[in-house]
Structure formats: C-alpha cells, structure tokens
Design a protein around this motif. Structure first.
Motif, PDB file in Angstrom:
ATOM      1  N   GLU A  96      34.334 -25.087  12.038  1.00  0.00           N
ATOM      2  CA  GLU A  96      33.564 -24.122  11.265  1.00  0.00           C
ATOM      3  C   GLU A  96      34.450 -23.132  10.522  1.00  0.00           C
ATOM      4  OE1 GLU A  96      30.946 -22.347  14.132  1.00  0.00           O
ATOM      5  OE2 GLU A  96      29.873 -24.222  14.487  1.00  0.00           O
ATOM      6  N   GLY A  97      35.548 -22.714  11.160  1.00  0.00           N
ATOM      7  CA  GLY A  97      36.405 -21.700  10.554  1.00  0.00           C
ATOM      8  C   GLY A  97      37.682 -22.229   9.946  1.00  0.00           C
ATOM      9  N   ARG A 112      34.966 -25.467  17.579  1.00  0.00           N
ATOM     10  CA  ARG A 112      34.179 -24.765  16.555  1.00  0.00           C
ATOM     11  C   ARG A 112      35.072 -23.943  15.642  1.00  0.00           C
ATOM     12  NH1 ARG A 112      29.130 -21.661  18.822  1.00  0.00           N
ATOM     13  NH2 ARG A 112      28.937 -21.323  16.586  1.00  0.00           N
ATOM     14  N   ASP A 113      36.105 -23.318  16.206  1.00  0.00           N
ATOM     15  CA  ASP A 113      37.047 -22.563  15.370  1.00  0.00           C
ATOM     16  C   ASP A 113      37.684 -23.484  14.325  1.00  0.00           C
ATOM     17  OD1 ASP A 113      36.503 -20.284  16.825  1.00  0.00           O
ATOM     18  OD2 ASP A 113      38.344 -20.391  18.025  1.00  0.00           O
ATOM     19  N   GLU A 127      35.160 -23.018  26.599  1.00  0.00           N
ATOM     20  CA  GLU A 127      36.327 -22.632  25.798  1.00  0.00           C
ATOM     21  C   GLU A 127      36.749 -23.774  24.884  1.00  0.00           C
ATOM     22  OE1 GLU A 127      39.758 -20.512  27.580  1.00  0.00           O
ATOM     23  OE2 GLU A 127      38.619 -20.763  29.445  1.00  0.00           O
ATOM     24  N   GLU A 151      40.313 -23.059  11.397  1.00  0.00           N
ATOM     25  CA  GLU A 151      41.430 -22.428  12.099  1.00  0.00           C
ATOM     26  C   GLU A 151      41.951 -23.418  13.126  1.00  0.00           C
ATOM     27  OE1 GLU A 151      40.144 -18.754  13.817  1.00  0.00           O
ATOM     28  OE2 GLU A 151      39.118 -18.137  11.977  1.00  0.00           O
ATOM     29  N   GLN A 206      34.510 -23.892  21.922  1.00  0.00           N
ATOM     30  CA  GLN A 206      34.825 -22.769  21.041  1.00  0.00           C
ATOM     31  C   GLN A 206      36.072 -23.073  20.222  1.00  0.00           C
ATOM     32  OE1 GLN A 206      32.843 -20.040  20.416  1.00  0.00           O
ATOM     33  NE2 GLN A 206      34.295 -19.902  18.724  1.00  0.00           N
ATOM     34  N   TRP A 207      37.069 -23.700  20.841  1.00  0.00           N
ATOM     35  CA  TRP A 207      38.289 -24.112  20.132  1.00  0.00           C
ATOM     36  C   TRP A 207      37.941 -25.130  19.040  1.00  0.00           C
ATOM     37  CZ3 TRP A 207      41.180 -28.898  21.293  1.00  0.00           C
ATOM     38  CH2 TRP A 207      42.390 -28.973  20.598  1.00  0.00           C
TER      39      TRP A 207
END
Length: 146
Positions: free
Chosen positions: A84-85, A80-81, A74, A87, A77-78
């Motif tokens: 990459e995004g 990467r957000d 997780e 966010e 993923q945080w």
C-alpha cells in the motif's frame, strides 16, 4: 546422529528477522525452495551435430507461504507497508524442517525477501473452512545452514 529417512514434510517452522515468533511462524505450507541453473547455448563452428551449454546464473522462484488468516499481525503490517505504501524493508527469514523432538534436521536461510503478492482465499457461505492467506516473496537466494 541417526536420521529417520525420509523426514516428514509437515513439521517445520518459519521465522522472520525482526518479527516476533508467535502467530508469525505458524504456516500451513511453504513452497518455492528451489534453484535452477540458467544456461546459454553456443554453437561450435564446423560442428553442427550439437550445441555446447554453459552455466550462466542461478534463478530462484518466489517463496510462497500459506496460513490461516491472522487479524493482528506484524507480518501483514510489513506486507501492507510494501503493497500500500511502497515502503520496502527486505527481511531475512529462516525455514527449519524439524524432527519429532522439534530439533532442526535442515535449515534454510532466505536472504533479502520482500513481499510481491498477498492474497486471501475466497469467502463462500456454502463451505466450512478456514480463511487462508497466501504470502509470496521475492528473494535474492537461500543458503542451507546445516
């Protein structure tokens, strides 16, 4: 309560607000828990031997966490957000220095952290070592809770 002085630096835990505390809390190292006071110099008129220094603000370096690479995470993923995004969802995190009974000796609450760097160690077929990922976070400040 009697304390053994000095405490060992290898027994600690890290937890992020809103993330599960299994693989996410297992880090090899934590660095960047420091604060500097920035100062401003002021030259006094008529007195040329020295300058006065006045405190201006505190400055916190980036927090750097290292661990063996986690494939399902997780936390990653945080990151990467954010990377990459673009966010950003800042999180607070807690770092605890533990005693031999796994009780906190000192606790730091890091406020409003967000990822600024994510790196994976080099792969090398001639070495037998774990793949280490390095996570670097910017944050507003930290508070010592106990």
């Amino acid at each position: 309560m009697a304390y053994d002085y000095p405490p060992v630096g290898f027994h600690f835990s890290v937890s992020f607000t809103g993330l599960e505390e299994d693989v996410e809390t297992q880090f090899q190292s934590v660095s960047g828990l420091s604060v500097d006071m920035e100062t401003e110099e002021f030259a006094e008129g008529g007195e040329n031997r020295f300058k006065h220094k006045f405190p201006v603000k505190t400055k916190y370096p980036n927090l750097v966490l290292k661990r063996g690479m986690a494939v399902e995470s997780e936390l990653i993923q945080w990151c990467r957000d954010a990377m990459e995004g673009f966010e950003f969802a800042p999180k607070d995190l807690t770092i605890r220095l533990l005693n031999e009974k796994h009780e906190p000796l000192r606790t730091w609450n890091v406020v409003h952290a967000f990822p600024v760097k994510w790196a994976i160690d080099d792969f090398n077929a001639q070495e037998s070592k774990l793949v280490i990922e390095t996570l670097e976070f910017s944050y507003h400040y930290f508070k010592i809770l106990d």
